[in-house]
Design a protein around this motif. Structure first.
Motif, mmCIF file in Angstrom:
data_model
loop_
_atom_site.group_PDB
_atom_site.id
_atom_site.type_symbol
_atom_site.label_atom_id
_atom_site.label_comp_id
_atom_site.label_asym_id
_atom_site.label_seq_id
_atom_site.Cartn_x
_atom_site.Cartn_y
_atom_site.Cartn_z
ATOM 1 N N ARG A 162 -69.673 -14.798 -23.898
ATOM 2 C CA ARG A 162 -68.419 -14.054 -24.279
ATOM 3 C C ARG A 162 -66.960 -16.104 -24.300
ATOM 4 O O ARG A 162 -66.216 -15.804 -24.991
ATOM 5 C CB ARG A 162 -67.464 -14.165 -22.401
ATOM 6 C CG ARG A 162 -68.244 -12.733 -21.902
ATOM 7 C CD ARG A 162 -68.142 -12.730 -20.577
ATOM 8 N NE ARG A 162 -66.786 -12.361 -20.032
ATOM 9 C CZ ARG A 162 -66.207 -11.651 -19.256
ATOM 10 N NH1 ARG A 162 -67.276 -12.420 -18.110
ATOM 11 N NH2 ARG A 162 -65.199 -11.619 -19.046
ATOM 12 N N LYS A 163 -67.903 -16.965 -23.536
ATOM 13 C CA LYS A 163 -66.933 -18.093 -24.782
ATOM 14 C C LYS A 163 -67.659 -18.247 -25.777
ATOM 15 O O LYS A 163 -66.393 -18.938 -26.352
ATOM 16 C CB LYS A 163 -67.742 -19.079 -23.377
ATOM 17 C CG LYS A 163 -66.849 -20.867 -23.732
ATOM 18 C CD LYS A 163 -67.726 -22.239 -22.480
ATOM 19 C CE LYS A 163 -66.870 -23.036 -22.551
ATOM 20 N NZ LYS A 163 -67.478 -23.780 -22.452
ATOM 21 N N ALA A 164 -68.703 -18.194 -26.395
ATOM 22 C CA ALA A 164 -68.736 -18.619 -27.750
ATOM 23 C C ALA A 164 -68.052 -17.944 -28.470
ATOM 24 O O ALA A 164 -67.249 -18.309 -29.411
ATOM 25 C CB ALA A 164 -70.438 -18.065 -27.637
ATOM 26 N N THR A 168 -65.244 -19.442 -30.798
ATOM 27 C CA THR A 168 -65.552 -19.089 -32.351
ATOM 28 C C THR A 168 -64.790 -18.554 -33.048
ATOM 29 O O THR A 168 -64.914 -18.416 -33.736
ATOM 30 C CB THR A 168 -67.615 -18.594 -32.400
ATOM 31 O OG1 THR A 168 -68.241 -19.798 -31.906
ATOM 32 C CG2 THR A 168 -67.856 -19.017 -33.969
ATOM 33 N N ILE A 169 -64.756 -17.122 -32.553
ATOM 34 C CA ILE A 169 -64.040 -16.084 -33.691
ATOM 35 C C ILE A 169 -62.559 -16.048 -33.310
ATOM 36 O O ILE A 169 -63.014 -15.478 -34.379
ATOM 37 C CB ILE A 169 -64.333 -14.097 -32.388
ATOM 38 C CG1 ILE A 169 -66.236 -14.714 -32.614
ATOM 39 C CG2 ILE A 169 -63.886 -13.419 -33.286
ATOM 40 C CD1 ILE A 169 -66.546 -14.147 -34.351
ATOM 41 N N TYR A 170 -62.081 -16.699 -32.208
ATOM 42 C CA TYR A 170 -60.597 -16.386 -32.251
ATOM 43 C C TYR A 170 -60.665 -17.890 -31.760
ATOM 44 O O TYR A 170 -59.617 -18.388 -30.562
ATOM 45 C CB TYR A 170 -60.815 -15.388 -30.873
ATOM 46 C CG TYR A 170 -60.782 -14.488 -30.615
ATOM 47 C CD1 TYR A 170 -60.581 -13.226 -31.500
ATOM 48 C CD2 TYR A 170 -61.879 -13.385 -30.393
ATOM 49 C CE1 TYR A 170 -60.762 -12.038 -31.939
ATOM 50 C CE2 TYR A 170 -62.598 -12.115 -30.355
ATOM 51 C CZ TYR A 170 -61.900 -11.107 -31.151
ATOM 52 O OH TYR A 170 -62.577 -9.888 -31.673
ATOM 53 N N ARG A 171 -60.913 -18.822 -31.968
ATOM 54 C CA ARG A 171 -59.904 -19.898 -32.170
ATOM 55 C C ARG A 171 -58.884 -20.352 -32.595
ATOM 56 O O ARG A 171 -58.397 -19.740 -33.425
ATOM 57 C CB ARG A 171 -61.095 -20.843 -32.543
ATOM 58 C CG ARG A 171 -61.346 -20.933 -33.628
ATOM 59 C CD ARG A 171 -62.662 -22.337 -35.017
ATOM 60 N NE ARG A 171 -62.248 -22.024 -36.054
ATOM 61 C CZ ARG A 171 -62.928 -21.431 -37.057
ATOM 62 N NH1 ARG A 171 -64.267 -20.406 -35.867
ATOM 63 N NH2 ARG A 171 -62.999 -21.080 -38.148
ATOM 64 N N ILE A 175 -57.537 -16.318 -27.212
ATOM 65 C CA ILE A 175 -57.927 -15.783 -26.497
ATOM 66 C C ILE A 175 -58.895 -15.823 -25.366
ATOM 67 O O ILE A 175 -60.217 -17.014 -26.250
ATOM 68 C CB ILE A 175 -59.126 -14.223 -27.831
ATOM 69 C CG1 ILE A 175 -57.861 -13.259 -28.672
ATOM 70 C CG2 ILE A 175 -59.583 -13.557 -26.872
ATOM 71 C CD1 ILE A 175 -57.419 -13.155 -27.699
ATOM 72 N N LYS A 176 -59.686 -15.566 -24.192
ATOM 73 C CA LYS A 176 -59.435 -16.082 -23.264
ATOM 74 C C LYS A 176 -61.359 -15.420 -23.198
ATOM 75 O O LYS A 176 -61.169 -14.328 -23.438
ATOM 76 C CB LYS A 176 -59.069 -16.507 -21.382
ATOM 77 C CG LYS A 176 -57.724 -16.832 -21.210
ATOM 78 C CD LYS A 176 -56.718 -16.563 -20.531
ATOM 79 C CE LYS A 176 -55.722 -17.089 -20.438
ATOM 80 N NZ LYS A 176 -55.310 -16.823 -19.379
ATOM 81 N N ASP A 177 -62.072 -16.331 -22.771
ATOM 82 C CA ASP A 177 -63.087 -15.296 -22.299
ATOM 83 C C ASP A 177 -63.559 -14.366 -21.200
ATOM 84 O O ASP A 177 -64.562 -13.374 -21.602
ATOM 85 C CB ASP A 177 -64.841 -16.698 -21.596
ATOM 86 C CG ASP A 177 -64.633 -17.281 -20.682
ATOM 87 O OD1 ASP A 177 -63.319 -16.528 -19.737
ATOM 88 O OD2 ASP A 177 -65.029 -18.037 -20.519
ATOM 89 N N THR A 178 -62.681 -14.137 -20.042
ATOM 90 C CA THR A 178 -62.321 -13.517 -19.449
ATOM 91 C C THR A 178 -61.497 -11.352 -20.081
ATOM 92 O O THR A 178 -61.546 -10.893 -19.181
ATOM 93 C CB THR A 178 -61.343 -13.588 -18.013
ATOM 94 O OG1 THR A 178 -60.423 -14.314 -18.531
ATOM 95 C CG2 THR A 178 -62.109 -14.951 -17.062
ATOM 96 N N SER A 383 -73.535 -22.962 -34.839
ATOM 97 C CA SER A 383 -72.908 -23.314 -36.688
ATOM 98 C C SER A 383 -74.206 -23.064 -37.531
ATOM 99 O O SER A 383 -73.604 -22.794 -38.731
ATOM 100 C CB SER A 383 -72.757 -25.137 -36.438
ATOM 101 O OG SER A 383 -74.444 -25.433 -35.693
ATOM 102 N N GLU A 384 -75.674 -23.346 -37.234
ATOM 103 C CA GLU A 384 -76.936 -23.716 -38.080
ATOM 104 C C GLU A 384 -76.819 -21.813 -38.083
ATOM 105 O O GLU A 384 -76.958 -20.961 -38.758
ATOM 106 C CB GLU A 384 -78.099 -23.814 -37.499
ATOM 107 C CG GLU A 384 -78.886 -23.513 -38.334
ATOM 108 C CD GLU A 384 -80.009 -24.292 -37.959
ATOM 109 O OE1 GLU A 384 -81.125 -23.293 -38.568
ATOM 110 O OE2 GLU A 384 -80.469 -24.461 -37.024
#
Length: 484
Positions: A162-164, A168-171, A175-178, A383-384
């Motif tokens: 959820r954090k990723a 990554t998608i919503y940087r 958008i919070k992970d919660t 990243s990879e």
């Protein structure tokens, strides 16, 4: 002998009660329960689109057993999942089922050995062995050990994933992970959102569009009866999207509804809404007090400056839910992994947060996505992993360019194929099922008739770019030879 099908009409009290639910009910002869069939299921027209395509494919294979069939229809990815992703999934398996693998004399005492093992034995073999009845004993033994046992995870998804997704998608979008709920795919989340919304809401959707939106609306009881004259369901607002309006509805002609479904890039037309169009939609929703359910499952295919998320638009957090998926982004059509974003600012008319109700739906109806799938999803967002996945996406986009050029060379109007893996081809004056049948009969190529996506899809076919390059090139050759 198959059961006899009879039509029932009776004046008995019980059958009169059934008749109140179903005016004319088709049942099999013999004993039956006293439970009425869901009347909303009776409203559904024909079978769901894609199983119908599968049925016709099977019939064609029976008719032409030696033909080399090429499937450009159902959007199932074909390229292998990048090694970095499958390695993460394999490593998770190796750790969880360490006792099981020790029975096969497999050393997994270091990351290096894990990597060497993965190179020698493709990760697919692990999945096969784990579900192979012959190896059921080892699998069962693994579950009976402390090291091998794995129970429920968090219904909302693993915190790391959820954090990723958030970072990554919503940087930079806040958008919070919660606010992110990991799932087994966008299509499942459509059904969960419909359960959340209930049967008393009004719905608007693009026409043409992904059939799950309309079918779940009908099943939930949001739709009226099917109107034969218009080929539409009552109580549903169809927002026509065609080349004439650049595949974006004229919102000035759209009635107010509680819910607005919008998919961008659109399935099936391949059109991605512009930033200005999405701003207009968000403002429309705010003026009308509506909720937008925004499907961004194909956002990874966007090449221009079209928004990849509705949350790039100011004010969207107050009116929108976003669903998305790893299926077309990372080739997880079989792995099954997706997510839904429900912002804290999205409130019902009584001020209650929608996110709290959706959390209850998820906790009640879902026990969480597969741990193995989530391990793969986390690797996708490294990243990879992102570099490898974008390479696969670009491969499909090249396929789409080949397909679009092929139909253009035949003098046909072609749409999509730039920000999407789908090409939308117009055959003026023809029925889309007739075009589907003609292409299948002449070229042994599976497409999808546009009519299956709604009445505005009549006269079009959808052609997918998911295929190996040699299959795409062969399809291009056949089409050019047989459709001139």
């Amino acid at each position: 002998m198959p059961p006899k099908i009879i039509q029932t009409r009776s004046s008995s009290p019980w059958k009169r009660r059934v008749g109140a639910c179903i005016a004319k009910c088709t049942v099999t002869a013999g004993w039956r329960t006293k439970v009425c069939r869901n009347v909303n299921m009776e409203k559904l027209q024909n079978d769901y689109l894609f199983p119908e395509i599968t049925t016709r494919r099977f019939e064609h294979i029976q008719k032409y057993p030696d033909a080399k069939l090429i499937s450009l229809g159902i959007g199932d990815t074909t390229q292998p999942i990048p090694n970095i992703v499958t390695s993460a999934m394999a490593e998770y398996l190796l750790k969880v089922y360490k006792p099981c693998f020790s029975l096969w004399n497999v050393k997994i005492d270091s990351p290096l050995n894990i990597q060497k093992l993965h190179k020698r034995l493709n990760v697919v073999l692990y999945f096969q062995r784990l579900v192979n009845p012959y190896d059921g004993l080892q699998y069962s033994l693994a579950l009976s050990t402390i090291e091998g046992y794995s129970g429920y995870g968090a219904e909302q998804g693993q915190q790391a994933l959820r954090k990723a997704i958030s970072e990554t998608i919503y940087r930079d979008l806040g958008i919070k992970d919660t606010e992110i709920f990991v799932s087994d795919g966008a299509q499942s989340d459509i059904a969960r959102l419909q359960m959340l919304l209930g049967s008393n809401v009004t719905v608007a959707l693009q026409d043409p569009t992904f059939p799950a939106y309309i079918d779940t609306s009908v099943i939930m009881g949001q739709a009226g009866d099917f109107q034969e004259d218009s080929d539409k369901y009552g109580n549903i607002e169809y927002m026509k999207c065609s080349p004439a309006n650049f595949f974006f509805p004229d919102l000035s002609t759209i009635s107010r509804t509680d819910i607005i479904f919008l998919c961008s890039p659109n399935n099936p037309t391949g059109y991605a809404v512009s930033r200005e169009q999405l701003k207009e939609l968000v403002e429309f929703a705010k003026e009308n007090g509506s909720i937008i359910i925004y499907d961004s499952s194909y956002s990874a295919y966007i090449s221009d400056d079209s928004p990849r998320s509705i949350f790039e638009i100011p004010g969207a957090r107050e009116v929108a839910i976003e669903i998305s998926s790893f299926s077309k982004f990372a080739g997880f059509t079989g792995v099954r992994l997706g997510w839904t974003v429900v912002p804290e600012e999205l409130l019902y008319s009584n001020g209650y947060p929608v996110v709290k109700d959706f959390n209850r739906i998820v906790c009640t109806c879902f026990n969480g996505a597969s741990n193995i799938a989530q391990a793969g999803g986390l690797a996708c967002l490294s990243s990879e992993g992102l570099t490898a996945i974008h390479g696969v996406v670009n491969f499909y986009k090249e396929n789409a360019e080949i397909i679009a050029e092929t139909f253009s060379s035949l003098g046909l109007e072609v749409y999509g194929g730039k920000n999407s893996p789908y090409t939308w081809v117009h055959f003026p004056g023809q029925k889309s099922w007739d075009v589907f049948n003609e292409i299948l009969e002449k070229t042994h190529i599976i497409t999808v008739p546009g009519r299956g996506f709604g009445p505005a899809g009549e006269g079009f076919i959808r052609v997918g770019a998911f295929g190996h390059r040699d299959s795409i090139l062969e399809a291009s050759r056949r089409l050019k030879n047989h459709l001139r």
